[in-house]
Design an enzyme around this catalytic site. Sequence first.
Site, PDB file in Angstrom:
ATOM      1  N   HIS A  98      31.255  41.830  46.674  1.00 43.74           N
ATOM      2  CA  HIS A  98      32.490  41.197  46.287  1.00 43.74           C
ATOM      3  C   HIS A  98      33.571  42.261  45.739  1.00 43.74           C
ATOM      4  O   HIS A  98      33.063  43.257  44.917  1.00 43.74           O
ATOM      5  CB  HIS A  98      32.371  40.163  45.263  1.00 43.74           C
ATOM      6  CG  HIS A  98      31.865  40.112  44.012  1.00 43.74           C
ATOM      7  ND1 HIS A  98      32.534  40.517  42.906  1.00 43.74           N
ATOM      8  CD2 HIS A  98      30.421  40.227  43.550  1.00 43.74           C
ATOM      9  CE1 HIS A  98      31.793  40.662  41.860  1.00 43.74           C
ATOM     10  NE2 HIS A  98      30.597  40.342  42.230  1.00 43.74           N
ATOM     11  N   ASP A 100      36.355  41.579  44.171  1.00 36.42           N
ATOM     12  CA  ASP A 100      36.971  41.124  42.922  1.00 36.42           C
ATOM     13  C   ASP A 100      36.248  41.572  41.505  1.00 36.42           C
ATOM     14  O   ASP A 100      35.164  41.673  41.603  1.00 36.42           O
ATOM     15  CB  ASP A 100      37.324  39.483  42.583  1.00 36.42           C
ATOM     16  CG  ASP A 100      35.966  38.476  42.802  1.00 36.42           C
ATOM     17  OD1 ASP A 100      35.310  38.922  43.654  1.00 36.42           O
ATOM     18  OD2 ASP A 100      35.942  37.455  42.337  1.00 36.42           O
ATOM     19  N   ASP A 131      29.759  45.770  38.408  1.00 39.18           N
ATOM     20  CA  ASP A 131      29.933  44.374  38.943  1.00 39.18           C
ATOM     21  C   ASP A 131      31.116  44.281  39.878  1.00 39.18           C
ATOM     22  O   ASP A 131      32.042  44.100  39.317  1.00 39.18           O
ATOM     23  CB  ASP A 131      29.797  43.505  37.949  1.00 39.18           C
ATOM     24  CG  ASP A 131      30.010  41.907  38.436  1.00 39.18           C
ATOM     25  OD1 ASP A 131      29.576  41.726  39.672  1.00 39.18           O
ATOM     26  OD2 ASP A 131      30.494  41.276  37.609  1.00 39.18           O
ATOM     27  N   GLU A 165      34.326  35.880  44.053  1.00 33.99           N
ATOM     28  CA  GLU A 165      33.113  35.730  43.557  1.00 33.99           C
ATOM     29  C   GLU A 165      33.193  35.251  42.226  1.00 33.99           C
ATOM     30  O   GLU A 165      32.232  34.483  41.765  1.00 33.99           O
ATOM     31  CB  GLU A 165      32.014  37.012  43.906  1.00 33.99           C
ATOM     32  CG  GLU A 165      30.610  36.727  43.392  1.00 33.99           C
ATOM     33  CD  GLU A 165      30.390  36.897  42.127  1.00 33.99           C
ATOM     34  OE1 GLU A 165      29.131  36.285  41.679  1.00 33.99           O
ATOM     35  OE2 GLU A 165      31.018  37.281  41.328  1.00 33.99           O
ATOM     36  N   GLU A 166      34.031  35.964  41.426  1.00 32.93           N
ATOM     37  CA  GLU A 166      33.981  35.603  39.904  1.00 32.93           C
ATOM     38  C   GLU A 166      34.326  34.265  39.433  1.00 32.93           C
ATOM     39  O   GLU A 166      34.296  33.792  38.239  1.00 32.93           O
ATOM     40  CB  GLU A 166      34.847  36.858  39.425  1.00 32.93           C
ATOM     41  CG  GLU A 166      34.132  38.180  39.435  1.00 32.93           C
ATOM     42  CD  GLU A 166      32.753  38.378  38.587  1.00 32.93           C
ATOM     43  OE1 GLU A 166      32.418  37.199  38.271  1.00 32.93           O
ATOM     44  OE2 GLU A 166      32.408  39.537  38.841  1.00 32.93           O
TER      45      GLU A 166
END
Length: 412
Positions: A98, A100, A131, A165-166
């Site tokens: 991802h 974001d 991440d 995603e977050e």
Amino acid sequence: MFDSQTFAKLSRRIERFRDEMVDLQIRLSAIPAIAPMSGGEGEAEKAEFLSAFLKKNGFQGITLIKAPDLDAPVGYRPNLLAYYKGKSSSRTVWVMTHMDIVPPGELSLWKGDPFKAWIEKGRIYGRGVEDNQQDMVASLFAVKALQAEGIIPPTDIGIALVADEETGSTKGIDYVLRKDKSFRKQDLIIVPDAGDEKGTMIEVAEKSLLWLKFKTLGKQAHGSTPEKGVNSFKAASFLVTALNGLYRTYAGRDGLFDPPISTFEPTKKEANVPNVNTIPGEDVFYMDSRILPKYAVADVEKAIRKLADGVERKFNVRIAIEVQQKAPAAPPTPAQAPVVLALKRAVKAVYRKDAKAKGIGGGTVAAVFRRAGFQAACWSKLDETAHQPNEYCIIDNMVGNAQVFGHVFLQD
């Protein structure tokens, strides 16, 4: 038949890309792709940068899927799909990461600017470097190494770079799966959204998640005359104790998970009255529950309501229960699924470790795939510094994970 010599050649090429991988990390960190609901502008600028990278490095079939979002300045959230063609299109090996990131949080806790990544003792520091940029970069350079060596893998390779995603994935992979038919049931889908520092955990299952808010309403009174009020805090405290009985009611165990039990824990507590000599008339606390898939979330909710009803009758209060978040467990990916076995072989070859299929209590974006009927597996070798100040990526992990992806790509 797996060709170990071809893999050795690929691994050496990936190692030679180390400095370029670090450089891409630094460039990506300078583009803070934060969701609008978290105070950012979304992933559009980052997607534009990555799209240019994909085109420059020979990826094919690049597709931009726009999920509408009026809160984003461009009016949408971008999702990118790209391919590297293999000898057969009978299946695709996907790596989904991802774009974001989360906000940096309290800046005073950082040793440097979170959006100007820096190198220190074999680590890259900055928001988003682990991440999810660590494995994003690893997947991109695993494919770039194939191209540099002129290696054609047995089947197609797909790279998915998604948004949101977050903050829930509704404008990310969930939207992609609803609007696009690129993913097929026979595909191998790797989601580097969970892992451990040894690289030996392959996440295949998750517990159900249930977050609840409990508001207890009584009657405020002076502390010296409690008989004139109804102490909401006292009643709520008895409820907390009663809720601990859920551990006995749902006492089943499943060795796939760590811990192997359902958990029911009171967490956040809101302030009630500001002074010592007042009986509170309202009290609010929260509970985080992680429930083994064998139990239905609806049954747990009924059991909780029954416990709350008992406290209401005993203390003459009213208790309102509000769901903050609820996510029933997705069907697990079988421990013998092709994607799991492929990752086990790759981890053994690169890290000389025996990886095992495991379940976790937290949630991963792989659950979106599983609810849609796809057998996705989460894997990464990482230090789990996501969302922390001074988040870092170990450079050796980034390179090693690229080699793991490369090994999977070469498996027939």
